[in-house]
Motif scaffolding. Structure first.
Motif, PDB file in Angstrom:
ATOM      1  N   ASP A 164       0.848  -1.180   0.000  1.00  0.00           N
ATOM      2  CA  ASP A 164       0.000   0.000   0.000  1.00  0.00           C
ATOM      3  C   ASP A 164       0.886   1.233   0.000  1.00  0.00           C
ATOM      4  O   ASP A 164       2.037   1.174   0.402  1.00  0.00           O
ATOM      5  N   PHE A 206      -3.081  -3.127   4.701  1.00  0.00           N
ATOM      6  CA  PHE A 206      -4.286  -3.954   4.803  1.00  0.00           C
ATOM      7  C   PHE A 206      -3.951  -5.449   4.906  1.00  0.00           C
ATOM      8  O   PHE A 206      -4.607  -6.180   5.642  1.00  0.00           O
ATOM      9  N   PHE A 257      -3.676   3.359   0.384  1.00  0.00           N
ATOM     10  CA  PHE A 257      -4.441   2.636  -0.641  1.00  0.00           C
ATOM     11  C   PHE A 257      -3.484   1.693  -1.363  1.00  0.00           C
ATOM     12  O   PHE A 257      -2.272   1.888  -1.336  1.00  0.00           O
ATOM     13  N   THR A 296     -16.854   6.117 -11.281  1.00  0.00           N
ATOM     14  CA  THR A 296     -15.822   5.206 -10.797  1.00  0.00           C
ATOM     15  C   THR A 296     -14.439   5.708 -11.190  1.00  0.00           C
ATOM     16  O   THR A 296     -13.523   5.782 -10.368  1.00  0.00           O
ATOM     17  N   LEU A 311      -9.515   9.497  -0.672  1.00  0.00           N
ATOM     18  CA  LEU A 311      -8.708   8.552   0.113  1.00  0.00           C
ATOM     19  C   LEU A 311      -8.693   8.895   1.596  1.00  0.00           C
ATOM     20  O   LEU A 311      -8.126   8.155   2.403  1.00  0.00           O
ATOM     21  N   TYR A 337     -12.740   6.847   2.654  1.00  0.00           N
ATOM     22  CA  TYR A 337     -12.102   5.793   1.865  1.00  0.00           C
ATOM     23  C   TYR A 337     -13.108   4.722   1.438  1.00  0.00           C
ATOM     24  O   TYR A 337     -13.179   4.346   0.271  1.00  0.00           O
ATOM     25  N   ASP A 338     -13.895   4.255   2.398  1.00  0.00           N
ATOM     26  CA  ASP A 338     -14.836   3.176   2.075  1.00  0.00           C
ATOM     27  C   ASP A 338     -15.929   3.648   1.121  1.00  0.00           C
ATOM     28  O   ASP A 338     -16.300   2.946   0.193  1.00  0.00           O
ATOM     29  N   PHE A 358     -13.197   5.454  -2.459  1.00  0.00           N
ATOM     30  CA  PHE A 358     -12.182   4.648  -3.136  1.00  0.00           C
ATOM     31  C   PHE A 358     -12.541   3.165  -3.146  1.00  0.00           C
ATOM     32  O   PHE A 358     -12.512   2.498  -4.185  1.00  0.00           O
ATOM     33  N   ASN A 359     -12.909   2.676  -1.987  1.00  0.00           N
ATOM     34  CA  ASN A 359     -13.209   1.249  -1.887  1.00  0.00           C
ATOM     35  C   ASN A 359     -14.422   0.883  -2.734  1.00  0.00           C
ATOM     36  O   ASN A 359     -14.440  -0.125  -3.427  1.00  0.00           O
ATOM     37  N   LYS A 360     -15.438   1.737  -2.676  1.00  0.00           N
ATOM     38  CA  LYS A 360     -16.649   1.507  -3.470  1.00  0.00           C
ATOM     39  C   LYS A 360     -16.306   1.526  -4.957  1.00  0.00           C
ATOM     40  O   LYS A 360     -16.741   0.673  -5.727  1.00  0.00           O
ATOM     41  N   GLN A 378     -13.498   0.806  -6.341  1.00  0.00           N
ATOM     42  CA  GLN A 378     -12.773  -0.421  -6.692  1.00  0.00           C
ATOM     43  C   GLN A 378     -13.750  -1.572  -6.906  1.00  0.00           C
ATOM     44  O   GLN A 378     -13.576  -2.401  -7.802  1.00  0.00           O
ATOM     45  N   GLN A 379     -14.787  -1.617  -6.058  1.00  0.00           N
ATOM     46  CA  GLN A 379     -15.794  -2.674  -6.199  1.00  0.00           C
ATOM     47  C   GLN A 379     -16.550  -2.528  -7.513  1.00  0.00           C
ATOM     48  O   GLN A 379     -16.747  -3.503  -8.248  1.00  0.00           O
TER      49      GLN A 379
END
Lengths: 483, 470
Positions: free
Chosen positions: A77, A96, A273, B288, B346, B351-352, B355-357, B359-360
């Protein structure tokens, strides 16, 4: 109030790889500033990291060494923050999914008992460079030689309850990593840097207090002192009804105090990240087994073997085993002389003393294991008394040859010839009529004391070379026959 | 014609038209002529490689040893790399003659070439219009014959959209096909270099030279590189072309639709079949992309801090001032906007959600394509929502500008190969057909474009050079 100290440790271990973790630059210590920094280390535009497999292997070695689970898919990361000695503006780390997951490390304490410490994780990351403040006037220099050096950050659970335990852990860790050959563990050169998370709570309480983090303590002794001083500071605050501020502190060794460095509340948001320039590290069981096959015997197993196979005491084993070179030296000596106890005594006694006086490591010892064994053999077979043996040892240290050569050239051979000894004893008895009379008049207890005079006289006559056991026996026999 | 003559002709073209177009930032005539002469002597000795003597312009995002590499930014206005990008050295090894470096949106962030520190590039078909971006300089230079071959990079459409707007052929290879080493990073998981040329055939030739595993780029694919050029096959019998309903919906400009359908019916005539397909999550692509790309960029651009290289502000009062002013003065507005957006996405607590969403959703979009490619061999659609637009038309509205890449972004998110090939003109301005392939199947989309270029002459249309020079 009765306070209990609770601590967890984070150790940054510099891995002794040939090159850096993501570039081909040498990772050796001590080059002139910026001579070991290439375009990748400088974070030049367009440069990309390439993972050094040796760093991965070393991390896996460590994981196996503490019986930890190896992450089958670990990910790098980016940890983002600005600092002049951080060339890319981010540090490549593992947040992570670390490469080494939970493990257990058994730390031997001084009393020979084992103290289990839970390892939370260990992850790979790159080191930053150094800011140099004392070379240029009004300006800060940046040395990027260290940038990109591979680090393994080893994090424990809050399992420590005393400074002694923390130091024992660090020593055991040092021993383990040198056994594994993954780091020189040198704290003064920064190969092993320790951050200590310290909190206090009432004895018996199950909840953790607010912690402070003491950064970058660079010797075993400072670790102990930093903990004691932070304990005192926190206890004083709590005793007077205050609260502890969660913050990072630095240990000032000169004043023996910790000082506030920065408060966590205003600390950076590192915005971790996944590093898109690197693929996840996928480790399969074949790889793990191949690394496992390269593991040496580790300190724990060696301690057990030294006590059971060689009959060493826990104490001796605990002194010899942590130093890999010393353990090897010991085994080499025993191989030649088959006398483990005397070997341990000589190594921990005279040899360690001489090495310390000369600030040498045992690898540099002028006395080879074979020569020390030769000395022990000559003691065991009665050729040398322990007093003569010390003379031979000193001569050997000075490079005068092996035991037999020194005995021959210096004429140090112990007199074990009974006829020669008898003649000397007879002469001393004949020359000391008063002492003989006194001896014969004395009771059993006093006789023992008085016999010392005769021993001394014979030793003098033999220039110290009389075999003490034979001399004692002969002397008693002769004296008791005087009546 | 010798390489030296060809190189002279290109340099002359640059000399005559670049003032009007601003397509090229740096020209290296001496170096170019020297390579051209070397190429000619190699040709004479029969030692030629696949691109020996071919003049070429690199996008100014590729590091070139000893030649200034600006990335379209004030930040790197004076930056001269000590190394060549892998693409540059590979093409050099194949004998190209490098003429210079092309203008581009700053750090490849833009769809109109209006964000370059070195000024806008004009569209050669209409000087009041943008050439597209970010490889707008490359596309405009190619369209006006400054070079027969140029390179570009494509993070969200930066090869295909300007190729469409300038009437040339541009190929974005599969992510991992071409090494990123030495290419100044924008968004590492999306960036991919590719060729732009007059024809699919030339693109095939150039791709073969550029592509391949590189030990210096961990994300480059360890796969053999076919000779795309000699494998070109115009036989499209049985080729299944998917038309995503999400692209051919009511939002599609009717003129663009007409041109795209005309091109597709040519392919149908050549033996391909057209099949309606679904890419159900297409509408998430922009959102995205505009989380992931800025997030990665915010880290990639952190190294430009005024400490080691690049722009440094005058008389910094302290470290904080050095950082703030070097970056505020060195980066343009769009770059700063994306750094801020990425940093935000970030940040702790976001982040969740971002960024994380993202990525999903990226994985879901990739899965859409994977499923679609079970039914078809190629997916087709427009390269851009319209033709070139006038300068300033979208500059005050970042979202309108981001919509320029609505048909191209998803291809980067899924890491697929895509190309744009000319499909005729609307009111004298070019339109591009986009062909998207399966991972590492650049060959099939090159084949389809090649066939289209055999059967039609859309790719041969040229802007009027005389109006430009005058």
């Amino acid at each position: 109030m009765n306070w209990e100290i609770v601590m967890g440790l984070e150790v940054h271990l510099q891995l002794a790889t040939q090159s850096k973790i993501f570039s081909g630059s040498s990772a050796q210590f001590g080059a002139a500033p910026n001579e070991q920094a290439d375009a990748v280390d400088l974070g030049m535009p367009g440069m990309l990291p390439v993972l050094n497999e040796q760093a991965v292997r070393y991390a896996v070695k460590f994981g196996l060494g503490i019986g930890a689970r190896i992450g089958d898919r670990s990910v790098f990361d980016r940890k983002n923050y600005f600092y002049p000695d951080l060339p890319k503006g981010y540090q490549v780390s593992q947040f992570f999914s670390p490469i080494v997951c939970e493990g257990m490390f058994e730390v031997p304490l001084e009393d020979g008992t084992l103290f289990p410490i839970r390892i939370t994780r260990a992850h790979l990351e790159e080191d930053a460079g150094k800011s140099v403040h004392d070379v240029f006037q009004q300006e800060t220099g940046i040395d990027l030689n260290r940038a990109g050096t591979p680090l393994l950050e080893i994090v424990t659970e809050p399992d420590f309850r005393s400074a002694e335990q923390a130091v024992a852990y660090l020593k055991a860790l040092h021993s383990l990593v040198t056994y594994l050959g993954i780091s020189d563990g040198n704290m003064s050169e920064g190969s092993m840097r320790c951050d200590i998370n310290v909190s206090l709570r009432e004895k018996g309480s199950q909840t953790l207090g607010t912690r402070t983090e003491i950064k970058n303590v660079n010797s075993f002794r400072f670790v102990e002192r930093a903990i004691h001083s932070e304990y005192e500071r926190q206890a004083d605050i709590l005793e007077s009804g205050g609260t502890i501020t969660q913050e990072t502190r630095l240990y000032d060794a000169e004043q023996n105090v910790t000082r506030s460095m920065r408060s966590k509340e205003v600390a950076n948001d590192y915005r971790y990240f996944p590093e898109p320039d690197l693929l996840p590290i996928v480790i399969d069981s074949d790889y793990i087994e191949a690394v496992r096959a390269t593991l040496p015997e580790l300190p724990g197993a060696k301690r057990t073997r030294f006590t059971s196979d060689y009959g060493l005491s826990d104490y001796d084993a605990a002194l010899i085993v942590p130093h890999h070179a010393m353990a090897d030296y010991f085994e080499a000596v025993v191989q030649f002389c088959k006398a483990p106890k005397p070997a341990a005594n000589w190594i921990l006694g005279d040899l360690s003393g001489a090495l310390n006086r000369n600030e040498m490591g045992i690898e540099e010892s002028p006395i080879t294991p074979e020569r020390l064994a030769g000395l022990i053999v000559r003691i065991e077979d009665g050729t040398l008394s322990s007093k003569l043996a010390k003379q031979v040892f000193d001569a050997m240290w000075e490079g005068e040859g092996d035991t037999d050569e020194i005995v021959a050239t210096r004429g140090l051979k112990q007199v074990s010839d009974s006829a020669a000894l008898e003649a000397m004893v007879d002469e001393v008895i004949a020359n000391s009529p008063d002492q003989v009379t006194q001896y014969l008049a004395a009771d059993e207890a006093k006789r023992k004391k008085l016999s010392g005079f005769f021993v001394g006289q014979v030793m003098k006559a033999s220039k110290g070379q009389a075999n003490p056991q034979m001399l004692n026996a002969l002397l008693l026999e002769k004296l008791n026959n005087q009546s | 014609m010798s390489s030296e003559e060809l190189t002279q002709a290109c340099l002359k073209q640059i000399d005559e038209t670049n003032e009007a177009l601003n397509a090229v930032i740096t020209v290296c005539p001496e170096q170019a002529l020297e390579s051209a002469r070397a190429a000619d002597s190699a040709l004479a000795k029969g030692e030629s490689k696949s691109l020996t003597g071919i003049p070429l312009l690199h996008k100014d995002i590729f590091c070139t040893r000893g030649v200034r590499t600006t990335c379209g930014s004030r930040m790197l206005e004076q930056f001269v790399p000590a190394y060549d990008a892998t693409v540059v050295s590979k093409m050099k090894a194949e004998g190209v003659v490098m003429l210079g470096k092309c203008n581009m949106d700053e750090f490849a962030m833009g769809s109109s070439n209006e964000t370059s520190f070195f000024g806008t590039v004009k569209n050669p078909w209409d000087l009041s219009c943008v050439p597209g971006g970010s490889s707008g300089g490359s596309a405009a230079a190619l369209a006006t014959g400054m070079a027969p071959l140029v390179t570009g990079t494509d993070t969200g459409g930066s090869i295909r959209q300007p190729a469409s707007l300038c009437g040339v052929t541009g190929l974005k290879p599969t992510y991992g096909r071409v090494s990123r080493l030495g290419i100044i990073a924008f968004a590492s998981s999306l960036d991919q270099a590719g060729p732009m040329a007059r024809t699919a055939e030339d693109c095939a030739l150039a791709l073969t030279a550029m592509a391949g595993m590189d030990d210096g780029d961990s994300t480059s694919a360890n796969l053999p590189v076919p000779d795309f050029h000699s494998a070109l096959n115009p036989n499209l019998q049985g080729l299944r072309i998917g038309l995503p309903r999400e692209y051919f919906n009511d939002d599609l400009n009717t003129d663009v639709r007409a041109r795209i359908m005309a091109a597709l019916s040519e392919l149908e005539k050549a033996g391909a079949s057209l099949i309606d397909i679904d890419l159900p999550h297409s509408h998430y692509a922009i959102a995205t992309y505009y989380v992931i790309a800025p997030a990665e960029a915010s880290a990639n651009l952190a190294r430009y801090d005024g400490v080691r290289f690049g722009y440094r502000c005058e008389q910094p009062s302290d470290l904080e001032d050095l950082y703030q002013r070097s970056r505020s003065e060195g980066f343009g507005e769009e770059v700063q906007r994306r750094i801020l957006v990425g940093t935000y996405a970030l940040s702790a607590g976001f982040y969740d959600a971002y960024f994380n969403k993202a990525q999903q959703v990226r994985r879901v979009i990739t899965e859409d394509f994977r499923r679609a490619f079970e039914q078809v061999d190629v997916i087709a659609g427009p390269s851009a929502p319209g033709v070139a637009f006038p300068f300033g038309a979208k500059q005050q509205d970042p979202i309108a500008m981001y919509m320029e890449d609505i048909y191209t972004l998803a291809v980067n998110l899924a890491g697929l190969p895509g190309l744009s090939t000319p499909a005729g003109l609307i009111n004298g301005m070019p339109v591009g057909l986009q062909l998207i392939g399966k991972p590492f199947d650049e060959q099939t989309i090159l084949n389809a474009a090649h066939r289209l270029q055999i059967d039609t002459d859309w790719h041969s249309a040229r802007p009027n050079l005389e109006t430009i020079a005058s």
